[in-house]
Write a protein that holds these residues in place. Structure first.
Motif: not given
Length: 164
Positions: A110-116
């Motif tokens: 979760a909350d990874t820049e660019g998509g999870d």
């Protein structure tokens, strides 16, 4: 006087049964996928011999302890994973075997820049040996064929292993 039941033969002394061997080998591959997804390191250890070798995206791990370190560095930072194993083919020669299987491995953080999410499709190439505890992997090579999604989901877990 009742007779005692015959002992159940261990895998090492059981009569040859290629169909049973194929099922047991598939069960090792499925068990390993479940162990990775549940982060059950004890279960994962039951899939390998102590001297096993793993060829992974992060490099080669020699010995079960080293392989466990790789799995423990890679998987826990992720919120969840789901490893699906399919199309298992085996070639059995006595107490050794070669197995090839396709995999789909979904990685979520979760909350990874660019998509999870990051999905990897590829192949496991395994060498196995029959032990008194059943079939165990002696060498695993993981070959990714394609990806979809955000590689940053796993990128920091790979960096984490490389940086200790």
């Amino acid at each position: 006087m009742p007779t005692s039941p015959a002992p159940i033969p261990t895998p090492a002394d059981a009569p040859a049964d290629p169909a049973r061997d194929q099922i047991q080998i598939a069960q090792v591959l499925y068990r390993l996928a479940r162990a990775m997804d549940t982060r059950d390191w004890d279960l994962l250890a039951t899939c390998f011999i102590p001297e096993a070798v793993g060829d992974f995206a992060t490099g080669q791990a020699v010995g079960l302890d080293s392989m466990l370190l790789d799995y423990k560095a890679f998987l826990p930072p992720l919120d969840t994973t789901q490893h699906l194993v399919t199309n298992i083919e085996t070639a059995i020669d006595g107490d050794t075997a070669e197995a090839t299987a396709y995999f789909l491995a979904q990685h979520v953080r979760a909350d990874t820049e660019g998509g999870d999410q990051f999905l990897i499709g590829g192949r496991y190439d395994d060498r196995l040996t029959r032990t008194t505890e059943g079939w165990r992997i002696t060498r695993r090579r993981v070959t990714g064929s394609w990806t979809q999604g955000n590689p940053k989901v796993v990128g920091t877990t790979l960096d984490r292993r490389e940086n200790g």
